[in-house]
Design an enzyme around this catalytic site. Structure first.
Site, short mmCIF file in Angstrom:
data_model
loop_
_atom_site.label_atom_id
_atom_site.label_comp_id
_atom_site.label_asym_id
_atom_site.label_seq_id
_atom_site.Cartn_x
_atom_site.Cartn_y
_atom_site.Cartn_z
N ASP A 79 0.81 -1.22 0.00
CA ASP A 79 0.00 0.00 0.00
C ASP A 79 0.86 1.28 0.00
O ASP A 79 2.06 1.24 0.27
CB ASP A 79 -0.89 -0.04 1.25
CG ASP A 79 -2.10 0.88 1.15
OD1 ASP A 79 -2.24 1.61 0.15
OD2 ASP A 79 -2.92 0.85 2.09
N LYS A 155 -1.94 -7.96 -5.38
CA LYS A 155 -2.52 -8.23 -4.05
C LYS A 155 -3.68 -7.28 -3.89
O LYS A 155 -3.52 -6.06 -4.03
CB LYS A 155 -1.46 -7.99 -2.97
CG LYS A 155 -2.04 -8.00 -1.55
CD LYS A 155 -0.96 -7.78 -0.51
CE LYS A 155 -1.58 -7.62 0.87
NZ LYS A 155 -0.55 -7.40 1.92
N ASP A 157 -6.79 -5.92 -1.64
CA ASP A 157 -7.23 -5.80 -0.25
C ASP A 157 -8.74 -5.55 -0.14
O ASP A 157 -9.45 -5.52 -1.15
CB ASP A 157 -6.40 -4.68 0.42
CG ASP A 157 -6.03 -5.01 1.86
OD1 ASP A 157 -6.75 -5.79 2.50
OD2 ASP A 157 -5.01 -4.46 2.34
N ARG A 213 -6.42 -14.86 1.30
CA ARG A 213 -6.09 -14.80 2.71
C ARG A 213 -7.19 -15.48 3.51
O ARG A 213 -8.36 -15.43 3.15
CB ARG A 213 -5.93 -13.34 3.12
CG ARG A 213 -4.57 -12.75 2.69
CD ARG A 213 -3.50 -13.03 3.73
NE ARG A 213 -3.94 -12.45 5.00
CZ ARG A 213 -3.87 -11.15 5.29
NH1 ARG A 213 -3.35 -10.29 4.43
NH2 ARG A 213 -4.31 -10.70 6.45
N ASP A 217 -4.57 -9.90 9.66
CA ASP A 217 -3.13 -9.78 9.41
C ASP A 217 -2.30 -10.53 10.45
O ASP A 217 -2.56 -10.47 11.64
CB ASP A 217 -2.70 -8.30 9.44
CG ASP A 217 -3.09 -7.58 8.17
OD1 ASP A 217 -3.78 -8.18 7.31
OD2 ASP A 217 -2.70 -6.40 8.03
#
Ligand SMILES: *[C@@H]1O[C@H](CO)[C@@H](O)[C@H](O)[C@H]1NC(C)=O
Ligand SMILES: *[C@@H]1O[C@H](CO)[C@@H](O)[C@H](O)[C@H]1NC(C)=O
Ligand SMILES: *[C@@H]1O[C@H](CO)[C@@H](O)[C@H](O)[C@H]1NC(C)=O
Ligand SMILES: *[C@@H]1O[C@H](CO)[C@@H](O)[C@H](O)[C@H]1NC(C)=O
Ligand SMILES: *[C@@H]1O[C@H](CO)[C@@H](O)[C@H](O)[C@H]1NC(C)=O
Ligand SMILES: *[C@@H]1O[C@H](CO)[C@@H](O)[C@H](O)[C@H]1NC(C)=O
Ligand SMILES: *[C@@H]1O[C@H](CO)[C@@H](O)[C@H](O)[C@H]1NC(C)=O
Ligand SMILES: *[C@@H]1O[C@H](CO)[C@@H](O)[C@H](O)[C@H]1NC(C)=O
Ligand SMILES: *[C@@H]1O[C@H](CO)[C@@H](O)[C@H](O)[C@H]1NC(C)=O
Ligand SMILES: *[C@@H]1O[C@H](CO)[C@@H](O)[C@H](O)[C@H]1NC(C)=O
Length: 505
Positions: A79, A155, A157, A213, A217
């Protein structure tokens, strides 16, 4: 089947055959991530402190330290890289030129010139988690921008998703929009979903993505219990609140319930590695790396390579463990038992799973992992009956009646001195103490650029098979003394028939 004695009942034969052939999982939806992806992402060590310099220095270090030649391919920018959209240019995203003075395509070119792939980050929401422009509603534009820049990996999110979550169809649809957009560019781009296990992505991810995922996290800690990361018990997979600060024990527990969802081209992502970030002991990092390899998680390193210590480089460089991750069968190990129970702070666990045969016969090798979550070291036991329970319950699997080489996958870990010499020889570390001998250092380690893991396993390369430490006899037990917060990892290989006869005398 020539290792098996006597006659098998037809039902048992079918069971064995199913095991031998592995799961008949669908192929990768886009041909990528046939084995779990490997690489490095800046987030765990650097967060928002990103720049061209950081990425290119790490790319060079990953080459110098031999990690590229062990299979770590993608250099992934996380990010905080943009300044928003350009309304005079069809709302395309604009890179922050203070951080990336030559633009993003130049970063991609430099990474490609090293033989590596370039990964990029965005978010299926209005904003990224760091508050930058997100891609929701701009999927086609952003996918094309990434493709134009030369991006090889995305990736993606889940922050600020405008409430477009809450059931599987809504989340699937939101993530599929970007999947379709990436596909439409015509550029092969590995697609890594990062929606923290919300709405059961393991049920729908493999048709639109290469990994998903499964949790909030990760953070650099062994400890299972942390109030910020809920769901640590027997229903951990059914987690409404992903949370954050998820320990490696918490995430492994979540993975244990969904291992069957891992397949070639679509993997359960246990999140990026913390090896090298300093929060765990050496035993804990060995366990962490073993767990991620056995569960077929992507192996995305997340440390600062400018200050890696030799012991951590040695962990990340263990080709015998990486060969478990990159095994051609693509089948995750499964937890066979946990004591006292899932969700307990202190547990012992045994995992096992099929690996492609390296004996040339039709019997799979097996990976066996013994995890000791206690505060003192312990002798742990894995019986053949438990290891092979998938091939027949309660010791009825034909493999239980055989002898197996027990190969320790950590026995050939690179010494700290060798790792130090590799670090010393890197010019990217500003640190050349051995002249221009960098390419000589590390000679003798496995080179996956030259020989893929698949080919190396077919060739029975000893660097991939681990070191024989014992033989387990029919109906026997694999035993290991495991350090507190540690893991032992073994490859079991069928003993060739002739040798087996001798062992059995
Ligand atoms: C926005 O796009 C226009 C038109 O292509 C271009 O002239 C301008 O430099 C762009 N601005 C930024 C900040 O990239
Ligand atoms: C915006 O998109 C249109 C249609 O794809 C294209 O013709 C035009 O050149 C684009 N404009 C800019 C400034 O990129
Ligand atoms: C696009 O999707 C099709 C169908 O799944 C697949 O065969 C093709 O490889 C994909 N192309 C890219 C560039 O991802
Ligand atoms: C597994 O190994 C055998 C040889 O031992 C090989 O023929 C086969 O292609 C391998 N399977 C996969 C999925 O690579
Ligand atoms: C494993 O077996 C040994 C003896 O064979 C025993 O001393 C030890 O307690 C066992 N470990 C566990 C965790 O049960
Ligand atoms: C690495 O370099 C340091 C000095 O920077 C030196 O003291 C050490 O002996 C070197 N170690 C190896 C294994 O080359
Ligand atoms: C050079 O090697 C030493 C010894 O391993 C290490 O402490 C240091 O961080 C490395 N890098 C630089 C730039 O000195
Ligand atoms: C180069 O590396 C090799 C292997 O580590 C070592 O044997 C040799 O002495 C080194 N040569 C020089 C000039 O440092
Ligand atoms: C690994 O193999 C590739 C291709 O043969 C070669 O270019 C590279 O230098 C090798 N790496 C090492 C560390 O020997
Ligand atoms: C393990 O096996 C490797 C490869 O065969 C060998 O080089 C190494 O010396 C062995 N290590 C131990 C501790 O036995």
């Amino acid at each position: 089947m020539h290792f098996l004695h006597g006659s098998l009942k037809p039902a048992a034969t079918a069971l064995v055959l199913a095991t031998l052939l592995g799961s008949s999982s669908a192929a990768s939806y886009n041909g990528l991530a046939v084995t779990p992806q490997m690489g490095w992402d800046n987030w765990n060590a650097f967060g928002c402190s990103v720049s061209e310099e950081l990425l290119l220095q790490h790319a060079q270090l990953i080459v110098d330290y031999g990690l590229k030649d062990l299979g770590y391919h993608y250099i992934i920018l996380d990010d905080c890289w943009s300044v928003g959209r350009n309304s005079s240019a069809n709302n395309t995203l604009v890179a922050d030129l203070t951080k990336f003075p030559n633009g993003m395509a130049a970063v991609a070119d430099a990474i490609h010139a090293l033989g590596l792939g370039f990964g990029m980050y965005s978010d299926a929401g209005k904003y990224t988690c760091g508050g930058y422009a997100g891609s929701l509603g701009y999927e086609a534009i952003d996918a094309q921008t990434f493709a134009d820049w030369g991006v090889d990996y995305l990736k993606y999110d889940n922050c600020y998703n405008e409430g477009q979550a809450g059931n599987q169809l809504i989340s699937y649809t939101r993530y599929k929009t970007m999947s379709d957009a990436l596909n439409a560019t015509g550029r092969p781009i590995l697609y890594s979903l990062c929606n923290w296990g919300e709405d059961y992505p393991w049920n729908w991810g493999s048709t639109i993505a290469n990994s998903w995922r499964i949790s909030g996290d990760v953070y650099d800690s062994w400890s299972l219990i942390d109030a910020r990361c809920p769901c640590d018990g027997i229903d951990a997979w059914n987690c409404g609140l992903p949370g954050f600060h998820c320990s490696i024990g918490n995430i492994l527990n979540k993975a244990s319930f969904i291992v069957s969802k891992a397949q070639s081209g679509g993997w359960n992502d246990l999140d990026m590695l913390e090896v090298g970030n300093g929060g765990m002991s050496d035993d804990e990092y060995v366990a962490h790396f073993s767990m991620w390899a056995a569960a077929k998680s992507p192996l995305i390193m997340g440390n600062d390579f400018r200050k890696i210590i030799p012991a951590d480089l040695a962990i990340l460089s263990n080709a015998a463990v990486i060969a478990v991750s990159q095994d051609p069968l693509g089948s995750s190990a499964a937890r066979r038992w946990i004591l006292p129970e899932a969700g307990s702070q202190f547990t012992q666990q045994m995992w096992s799973g099929s690996l492609n045969s390296t004996t040339g016969g039709d019997l799979n090798d097996m990976v066996v992992m013994l995890v000791n979550g206690m505060e003192t070291s312990a002798v742990l036991n894995a019986s053949l009956a438990d290891i092979f329970v998938d091939s027949g319950p309660a010791g009825t699997a034909p493999q239980v009646g055989m002898s197996w080489e027990v190969r320790d996958l950590w026995a050939n870990r690179m010494s700290d001195a060798e790792a130090q010499a590799i670090i010393n020889a890197s010019s990217a570390a500003g640190n050349v103490t051995t002249g221009s001998n960098a390419t000589q250092v590390g000679y003798g380690r496995y080179n996956a650029t030259k020989t893929s893991y698949k080919e190396g396993l077919l060739n029975r390369d000893e660097l991939l098979l681990g070191n024989v430490t014992s033989t387990v006899l029919p109906s026997g037990t694999v035993q290991a003394t495991v350090a507190p917060h540690g893991a032992a990892l073994f490859r079991l290989r069928a003993v060739p028939t002739g040798t087996r006869k001798r062992d059995e005398l």
